[in-house]
Design a protein around this motif. Sequence first.
Motif, PDB file in Angstrom:
ATOM      1  N   ALA A  13      19.646  26.248  19.639  1.00 45.77           N
ATOM      2  CA  ALA A  13      19.113  25.622  19.725  1.00 45.77           C
ATOM      3  C   ALA A  13      18.283  24.908  21.384  1.00 45.77           C
ATOM      4  O   ALA A  13      17.387  25.075  21.784  1.00 45.77           O
ATOM      5  CB  ALA A  13      18.497  24.237  19.079  1.00 45.77           C
ATOM      6  N   GLU A  14      19.230  24.200  21.858  1.00 43.28           N
ATOM      7  CA  GLU A  14      18.958  23.844  23.168  1.00 43.28           C
ATOM      8  C   GLU A  14      18.651  24.982  24.103  1.00 43.28           C
ATOM      9  O   GLU A  14      18.394  23.992  25.401  1.00 43.28           O
ATOM     10  CB  GLU A  14      20.594  22.666  23.198  1.00 43.28           C
ATOM     11  N   GLY A  15      19.411  25.991  24.164  1.00 45.78           N
ATOM     12  CA  GLY A  15      19.441  26.985  24.936  1.00 45.78           C
ATOM     13  C   GLY A  15      17.913  27.687  24.507  1.00 45.78           C
ATOM     14  O   GLY A  15      17.924  28.815  26.075  1.00 45.78           O
ATOM     15  N   GLY A  16      17.240  27.276  23.465  1.00 47.58           N
ATOM     16  CA  GLY A  16      15.938  27.773  24.091  1.00 47.58           C
ATOM     17  C   GLY A  16      15.251  28.970  23.631  1.00 47.58           C
ATOM     18  O   GLY A  16      14.214  29.580  23.239  1.00 47.58           O
ATOM     19  N   ALA A  17      15.825  29.001  21.885  1.00 47.42           N
ATOM     20  CA  ALA A  17      16.210  30.754  21.300  1.00 47.42           C
ATOM     21  C   ALA A  17      14.837  29.839  19.879  1.00 47.42           C
ATOM     22  O   ALA A  17      14.823  30.966  19.640  1.00 47.42           O
ATOM     23  CB  ALA A  17      17.239  30.273  20.652  1.00 47.42           C
ATOM     24  N   ILE A  18      14.646  28.864  19.864  1.00 44.84           N
ATOM     25  CA  ILE A  18      13.192  29.006  19.268  1.00 44.84           C
ATOM     26  C   ILE A  18      12.440  29.414  19.427  1.00 44.84           C
ATOM     27  O   ILE A  18      12.094  30.263  18.801  1.00 44.84           O
ATOM     28  CB  ILE A  18      13.504  27.578  18.671  1.00 44.84           C
ATOM     29  N   PRO A  19      10.939  29.618  20.283  1.00 47.11           N
ATOM     30  CA  PRO A  19      10.381  30.207  20.887  1.00 47.11           C
ATOM     31  C   PRO A  19      10.659  31.657  20.812  1.00 47.11           C
ATOM     32  O   PRO A  19       9.602  32.149  20.133  1.00 47.11           O
ATOM     33  CB  PRO A  19      10.227  29.505  21.839  1.00 47.11           C
ATOM     34  N   ALA A  20      11.745  32.159  20.914  1.00 49.62           N
ATOM     35  CA  ALA A  20      11.887  33.690  20.886  1.00 49.62           C
ATOM     36  C   ALA A  20      12.368  33.694  19.431  1.00 49.62           C
ATOM     37  O   ALA A  20      12.091  35.248  18.959  1.00 49.62           O
ATOM     38  CB  ALA A  20      13.096  33.192  21.269  1.00 49.62           C
ATOM     39  N   LEU A  21      12.784  33.334  18.690  1.00 49.18           N
ATOM     40  CA  LEU A  21      12.732  33.151  17.155  1.00 49.18           C
ATOM     41  C   LEU A  21      11.601  33.340  16.526  1.00 49.18           C
ATOM     42  O   LEU A  21      11.175  34.380  15.787  1.00 49.18           O
ATOM     43  CB  LEU A  21      14.064  32.603  16.691  1.00 49.18           C
ATOM     44  N   TYR A  22      10.363  32.437  16.362  1.00 53.25           N
ATOM     45  CA  TYR A  22       9.320  32.240  15.934  1.00 53.25           C
ATOM     46  C   TYR A  22       8.747  33.156  16.682  1.00 53.25           C
ATOM     47  O   TYR A  22       7.558  33.535  15.358  1.00 53.25           O
ATOM     48  CB  TYR A  22       9.252  30.532  15.699  1.00 53.25           C
ATOM     49  N   ARG A  23       8.511  34.167  17.410  1.00 49.35           N
ATOM     50  CA  ARG A  23       8.030  34.833  17.762  1.00 49.35           C
ATOM     51  C   ARG A  23       8.054  36.142  17.270  1.00 49.35           C
ATOM     52  O   ARG A  23       7.166  36.784  16.378  1.00 49.35           O
ATOM     53  CB  ARG A  23       7.922  35.236  19.413  1.00 49.35           C
ATOM     54  N   ILE A  43      19.277  27.133  12.132  1.00 48.56           N
ATOM     55  CA  ILE A  43      19.291  26.076  12.481  1.00 48.56           C
ATOM     56  C   ILE A  43      18.520  24.684  12.504  1.00 48.56           C
ATOM     57  O   ILE A  43      19.336  23.432  12.783  1.00 48.56           O
ATOM     58  CB  ILE A  43      18.670  26.797  14.326  1.00 48.56           C
ATOM     59  N   SER A  44      17.791  24.967  11.605  1.00 50.06           N
ATOM     60  CA  SER A  44      17.162  23.365  11.064  1.00 50.06           C
ATOM     61  C   SER A  44      18.339  22.816  10.250  1.00 50.06           C
ATOM     62  O   SER A  44      18.145  21.189   9.961  1.00 50.06           O
ATOM     63  CB  SER A  44      16.477  23.497  10.457  1.00 50.06           C
ATOM     64  N   ILE A  45      19.570  23.260  10.240  1.00 47.33           N
ATOM     65  CA  ILE A  45      20.705  22.401   9.026  1.00 47.33           C
ATOM     66  C   ILE A  45      21.508  21.420   9.809  1.00 47.33           C
ATOM     67  O   ILE A  45      20.606  20.321   9.916  1.00 47.33           O
ATOM     68  CB  ILE A  45      21.579  23.312   8.507  1.00 47.33           C
ATOM     69  N   HIS A  46      20.761  21.221  11.515  1.00 42.09           N
ATOM     70  CA  HIS A  46      21.591  20.767  12.576  1.00 42.09           C
ATOM     71  C   HIS A  46      19.879  19.663  12.273  1.00 42.09           C
ATOM     72  O   HIS A  46      19.289  20.480  13.164  1.00 42.09           O
ATOM     73  CB  HIS A  46      21.955  21.043  13.888  1.00 42.09           C
ATOM     74  N   ASP A  47      20.753  18.320  12.235  1.00 44.97           N
ATOM     75  CA  ASP A  47      19.054  17.280  11.684  1.00 44.97           C
ATOM     76  C   ASP A  47      18.607  16.742  13.078  1.00 44.97           C
ATOM     77  O   ASP A  47      17.223  17.250  13.061  1.00 44.97           O
ATOM     78  CB  ASP A  47      19.673  16.102  11.538  1.00 44.97           C
ATOM     79  N   GLU A  48      19.254  16.781  14.175  1.00 44.78           N
ATOM     80  CA  GLU A  48      18.742  16.912  15.357  1.00 44.78           C
ATOM     81  C   GLU A  48      17.397  17.947  15.710  1.00 44.78           C
ATOM     82  O   GLU A  48      16.881  18.111  16.346  1.00 44.78           O
ATOM     83  CB  GLU A  48      19.378  16.914  16.845  1.00 44.78           C
ATOM     84  N   ASN A  49      17.676  19.825  15.543  1.00 42.42           N
ATOM     85  CA  ASN A  49      16.601  20.123  15.550  1.00 42.42           C
ATOM     86  C   ASN A  49      16.148  20.477  15.185  1.00 42.42           C
ATOM     87  O   ASN A  49      15.246  21.351  15.212  1.00 42.42           O
ATOM     88  CB  ASN A  49      17.739  22.074  15.368  1.00 42.42           C
ATOM     89  N   LYS A  50      15.670  19.803  13.529  1.00 39.41           N
ATOM     90  CA  LYS A  50      14.675  20.227  13.036  1.00 39.41           C
ATOM     91  C   LYS A  50      13.276  18.954  14.143  1.00 39.41           C
ATOM     92  O   LYS A  50      11.803  19.531  14.084  1.00 39.41           O
ATOM     93  CB  LYS A  50      14.433  18.586  11.706  1.00 39.41           C
ATOM     94  N   ARG A  51      13.462  18.086  14.768  1.00 40.61           N
ATOM     95  CA  ARG A  51      11.983  17.898  14.973  1.00 40.61           C
ATOM     96  C   ARG A  51      11.910  18.900  16.277  1.00 40.61           C
ATOM     97  O   ARG A  51      10.963  18.932  16.484  1.00 40.61           O
ATOM     98  CB  ARG A  51      12.750  16.556  16.428  1.00 40.61           C
ATOM     99  N   LYS A  52      13.265  19.337  17.083  1.00 41.09           N
ATOM    100  CA  LYS A  52      12.594  20.371  18.308  1.00 41.09           C
ATOM    101  C   LYS A  52      12.197  21.707  17.250  1.00 41.09           C
ATOM    102  O   LYS A  52      10.591  22.436  18.325  1.00 41.09           O
ATOM    103  CB  LYS A  52      14.195  21.057  18.535  1.00 41.09           C
ATOM    104  N   ILE A  53      12.393  21.943  16.081  1.00 36.56           N
ATOM    105  CA  ILE A  53      11.093  23.278  15.356  1.00 36.56           C
ATOM    106  C   ILE A  53       9.650  22.627  15.400  1.00 36.56           C
ATOM    107  O   ILE A  53       9.701  22.934  15.652  1.00 36.56           O
ATOM    108  CB  ILE A  53      12.189  23.336  13.980  1.00 36.56           C
ATOM    109  N   MET A  54      10.160  21.416  14.508  1.00 32.34           N
ATOM    110  CA  MET A  54       8.975  21.082  13.941  1.00 32.34           C
ATOM    111  C   MET A  54       7.628  20.629  15.250  1.00 32.34           C
ATOM    112  O   MET A  54       6.593  20.783  15.202  1.00 32.34           O
ATOM    113  CB  MET A  54       8.896  20.299  13.498  1.00 32.34           C
TER     114      MET A  54
END
Length: 134
Positions: A13-23, A43-54
Amino acid sequence: MAKTGKENRSFIAEGGAIPALYRLFRSTNPVAQENALTAILNISIHDENKRKIMEENGCLELIVYVLRYGLTTEARENAAATLFSLSAVHDFKKMIMDEHGAVAALADLLMQGSPRGKKDVVMALFNLSTHPES
C-alpha cells in the motif's frame, strides 16, 4: 505477497499499488480483474490500509462496480469480502451504504453466491446494519 504478512500488506500500500490495482477493476480480462480485486482484499486486511483504500478517489465506486458486474463469481465475491473488511470501520459504513448499488448488489450476491461468498455478504450487511442511519 499481499496474501501473507502484515508487513507485506503495508509495504504494498505504501508503495502506491492501490491506484494501479483498482484501475484493473474495469479490465475486460477476467483474470486481471479477479487478481486485482483479490490483492485489494488482502491489502484491506491490514487496518491502516482500509483508510488508504477508502481515500483513494474512485476506488470504492470500482469495488462496487466489480460487485455488480464482475466478470467472475470469484471477483464479485472478493468485492463483497472487501466491503466486509472495509465496513469494519465505523466511519466507512455510511460511505459504503451511500455508494450507488452497493447494498442491492450485496443482496443479489446473497441469493447467487457460493457458501463462502454468502458468508462475506452476510457479514458485510451485518456491519452496515450497525450504523445508526442504516
